[in-house]
Design a protein around this motif. Sequence first.
Motif, PDB file in Angstrom:
ATOM      1  N   ARG A 146       0.314  11.450  -8.424  1.00  0.00           N
ATOM      2  CA  ARG A 146       0.505  10.110  -9.326  1.00  0.00           C
ATOM      3  C   ARG A 146       1.680   9.535  -8.313  1.00  0.00           C
ATOM      4  NH1 ARG A 146       0.960  13.852 -14.283  1.00  0.00           N
ATOM      5  NH2 ARG A 146      -1.056  14.083 -14.616  1.00  0.00           N
ATOM      6  N   ARG A 147       1.502   9.464  -7.121  1.00  0.00           N
ATOM      7  CA  ARG A 147       2.586   8.905  -6.295  1.00  0.00           C
ATOM      8  C   ARG A 147       2.124   7.401  -5.979  1.00  0.00           C
ATOM      9  NH1 ARG A 147       6.549  12.453  -6.346  1.00  0.00           N
ATOM     10  NH2 ARG A 147       5.576  14.537  -5.075  1.00  0.00           N
ATOM     11  N   VAL A 148       0.994   7.021  -5.997  1.00  0.00           N
ATOM     12  CA  VAL A 148       0.467   5.620  -5.568  1.00  0.00           C
ATOM     13  C   VAL A 148      -0.669   5.432  -6.502  1.00  0.00           C
ATOM     14  CG1 VAL A 148      -0.490   4.197  -3.783  1.00  0.00           C
ATOM     15  CG2 VAL A 148       1.062   5.896  -3.415  1.00  0.00           C
ATOM     16  N   ALA A 149      -0.715   4.244  -6.985  1.00  0.00           N
ATOM     17  CA  ALA A 149      -2.199   3.684  -7.823  1.00  0.00           C
ATOM     18  C   ALA A 149      -2.623   2.535  -7.269  1.00  0.00           C
ATOM     19  CB  ALA A 149      -1.632   3.212  -9.374  1.00  0.00           C
ATOM     20  N   THR A 150      -4.022   2.532  -7.305  1.00  0.00           N
ATOM     21  CA  THR A 150      -4.799   1.540  -6.415  1.00  0.00           C
ATOM     22  C   THR A 150      -5.498   0.720  -7.354  1.00  0.00           C
ATOM     23  OG1 THR A 150      -4.676   3.015  -4.428  1.00  0.00           O
ATOM     24  CG2 THR A 150      -6.482   1.244  -4.399  1.00  0.00           C
ATOM     25  N   PRO A 151      -5.594  -0.563  -7.212  1.00  0.00           N
ATOM     26  CA  PRO A 151      -6.519  -1.496  -7.939  1.00  0.00           C
ATOM     27  C   PRO A 151      -7.913  -0.774  -7.518  1.00  0.00           C
ATOM     28  CG  PRO A 151      -4.918  -2.839  -6.775  1.00  0.00           C
ATOM     29  CD  PRO A 151      -4.857  -1.538  -6.249  1.00  0.00           C
TER      30      PRO A 151
END
Length: 74
Positions: free
Chosen positions: A38-43
């Motif tokens: 849960r560090r980076v979210a990507t479309p």
Amino acid sequence: MIAADWDAFRAALPATGPLMGLDLGTETIGVAVSDGFRRVATPLETVRRKKFGVDAKALLAIAEGRAVAGIVLG
């Protein structure tokens, strides 16, 4: 599970696992998925809205395919 607030949502989640974020528009639903920590979210995808059942099926397929731990509405 539907949580009443962020603290309850956070307490119900496992320690790791991706989260799926939904941006609910009138014609489309934007979908983003985080990494397992849960560090980076990507479309990921934009779902064109049709009927509730069709939309729900598409979103559940994404959630199951990515082993999503929780869903956040934005």
